[in-house]
Each structure stands twice: as C-alpha cells, then as structure tokens.
Design an enzyme around this catalytic site. Structure first.
Site, short mmCIF file in Angstrom:
data_model
loop_
_atom_site.label_atom_id
_atom_site.label_comp_id
_atom_site.label_asym_id
_atom_site.label_seq_id
_atom_site.Cartn_x
_atom_site.Cartn_y
_atom_site.Cartn_z
N GLU A 45 -10.51 0.61 3.63
CA GLU A 45 -10.29 1.83 2.85
C GLU A 45 -11.57 2.25 2.12
OE1 GLU A 45 -8.06 2.32 -1.30
OE2 GLU A 45 -6.66 1.90 0.34
N HIS A 86 -7.48 -4.66 4.41
CA HIS A 86 -7.04 -3.27 4.42
C HIS A 86 -7.79 -2.45 3.37
CE1 HIS A 86 -4.52 -0.23 2.39
NE2 HIS A 86 -3.99 0.06 3.56
N ASN A 87 -7.91 -2.99 2.16
CA ASN A 87 -8.59 -2.27 1.09
C ASN A 87 -10.09 -2.17 1.34
OD1 ASN A 87 -6.06 -2.18 -0.09
ND2 ASN A 87 -6.86 -2.50 -2.15
N SER A 107 0.85 -1.18 0.00
CA SER A 107 0.00 0.00 0.00
C SER A 107 0.89 1.24 0.00
CB SER A 107 -0.92 0.01 1.23
OG SER A 107 -1.75 1.16 1.23
N LYS A 122 -3.91 -7.46 3.14
CA LYS A 122 -4.07 -6.34 2.20
C LYS A 122 -5.51 -6.25 1.70
CE LYS A 122 -2.70 -3.02 -0.61
NZ LYS A 122 -3.58 -3.01 -1.77
#
Length: 304
Positions: free
Chosen positions: A182, A178-179, A123, A175
């Site tokens: 986001e 995480h996205n 990221s 990840k």
C-alpha cells in the site's frame, strides 16, 4: 452469534455496527465506558459492558473476545487480561495491527491455556462499515471455521474478501506485507500526479485525468477512486499540510525484507519519503546545497 468487541475506535466501532446490523449480538467494551453505552443506544444488537470481565460473563460458551485496540502495550495488556478470563474452547482474537513477531510470541505463551488464539489482519478503513472488510486470518483452522458467520458478516461478501492464511501470526504477517505494498502504491500515485500538475504548458485538470484512469486503465484501483474524490474536492490540496505519518507496518515490512535479503526498493523508498515529509528544516538538504556550492560554485538560496 454473540461475541465481545473490545476497543471502539474507528475500526472497532464500525466492525461492531456491521456485525450488529447483520444480526450478530455484540457486547461492546471500551476504555471510555460511555462510548460503549452510546453505541448500545444507537445499535439494536449491541449491549455495553463496564469491563472486559463483565463482558465475558455475558457471553455464551464458547466465549469469543475480539480485541481491537492499538498495537503494542494496549494490545499486550488487553490480551493478557482476556487470557485470565477465558478457558477451554473459548476464542481470543487480536484484530489490531500487531507486529507478527509479537503474535508468534503470544501464540507460544497461550499454547497451554486451553482457549484458541486467532490473529486477523483487518483492512478497509473508514469504508469498512458500508463496503466490508478484508480479513487475513491466522490461527487454528477449526476455530476459524467456527467463526465463519462472523467473518462472512464483516467481509464484502460471504465468499470473498476473507480467508485463513496459516497458523497464528500469519494473519498479521500478511497484513504487514499488504500495508507495505500500500505504501508503494500510494507513493507512485503521488509522484505521478505531481508530474501531471507540474506540466504548466498543458494546464491539466488532474481530477479529470484521475476520473479517466478509473475506467479501463491498468492503473485503476480503489486507491485511485479515493484520489479522484480528493482531487474533485480540491485539486490544489491547499488545505492539507505535506506531512505524512506512518502506522509502523511499513517499517516492519522493510525490516522483514532486510532479514530475508529480499530487495524491496519501492516499499523502502516510499517509507523514507514519509520521513522526508516531516522535515521542516532538513540539515541533509542544507549540506547538499553547501557541497554543490563548494565543488561547483552553484548558487545557494539564502535562509529566510
């Protein structure tokens, strides 16, 4: 250290530059070979290779190949090609936005190959070159330790912004989540600022509000910093079409939530709002208007 970066898109090329500027030697590979040659002319510690095979031949043992190509077939093909060229002790890294389930399958497929397979969720976007990248790393812990100088050079600091999170597959899983988070954060900011801008009686300067919130507020974040920059350039955002893409990781996060029976309404709705942004002519919206007229006699707006 000397390693190969395969795939010189926005992320791959910037990562190669950051490594080179930190003193690492990068053998650059790209489908359009000229891109690799251009990069080698611009960066002192970068050399271009005509092919992955040629790149591997230029690497010392243990050979390190970091693949940064789009998820799906491009990644599949490049990892398979690399697997044919690597041997005992070498390290193969998938740093793209692969689905963690694909990474688990590849981990099993590569298990008897002799080389070490690592997945890294990366990221940082276009700011990674100057500010460093957040690295979520999965794979054999010993191999990850071997690559510590590489990760330290890419990260915001030697001791921050990177770390081992579990076996191969864990990096891409972290990840993915995480996205998903986001997506939710971005949607919350978007809705909040639309509320601010819609209150005409106060004539709010939304760029000023964003700047105020950046300091001391519990909603301050790097995303809010970027919001502030965008609003200071053009608070009306008149030059931007209301069409929002998704990279796929939000979909995977929602699918994982369903599989685990975990309620994730914010992430799910933020993904659906991106879908809604792409509908220039929504049949569902027209049917909703028709229903309101049928049961309540409410006015409808005629189509142009």
């Amino acid at each position: 250290m000397r390693l190969s970066i395969v795939g010189l898109g926005k992320m791959g090329s910037s990562m190669a530059r950051r490594l080179a500027r930190a003193g690492h030697e990068v053998v650059a590979v790209n489908r359009t070979v000229q891109v690799a040659h251009d990069l080698s002319r611009e960066e002192e510690n970068v050399v271009a290779a005509e092919s992955l095979r040629q790149a591997v031949e230029q690497l010392p043992s243990p050979r390190i190949v970091w693949v940064m190509v789009p998820a799906g077939d491009p990644t599949e093909q490049m990892l398979d090609e690399a697997a044919e060229l690597l041997s005992d002790g070498d390290i193969l890294i998938d740093g793209g936005n692969s689905n963690y389930r694909d990474t688990l399958r590849r981990r099993e497929a590569f298990a008897g190959s002799g080389f070490q397979f690592i997945d890294v969720g990366v990221s940082g976007g276009v700011w990674g070159l100057s500010d460093g990248y957040c690295l979520m790393i999965g794979g054999p812990k010993k191999a990850v330790s071997q690559l510590a100088p590489v990760f330290q050079a890419l990260a915001p600091a030697k001791d921050a912004g990177w770390g081992w999170v579990g076996p191969a597959g864990a990096g891409h899983f972290v990840k993915m989540v995480h996205n998903g988070i986001e997506y939710g954060l971005m949607q919350a900011y978007a809705e909040g600022f639309e509320l601010l801008r819609g209150k005409d009686m106060f004539e709010l300067d939304v760029a000023t509000v964003a700047e105020i919130w950046r300091h001391g507020s519990v909603v301050r974040s790097w995303l809010l910093d970027l919001v502030t920059q965008a609003l200071q350039r053009d608070a009306s955002l008149s030059g931007i079409a209301p069409w929002v893409a998704d990279s796929g990781e939000g979909r995977w996060t929602v699918s994982e939530a369903i599989d685990q029976n975990v309620p994730a309404p914010v992430i799910t709705l933020s993904l659906l709002m991106r879908f809604a942004s792409r509908q220039e002519d929504s049949y569902a919206a027209r049917l909703l208007a028709a229903m309101r007229k049928e049961f309540g006699g409410h006015d409808i707006k005629p189509a142009d």
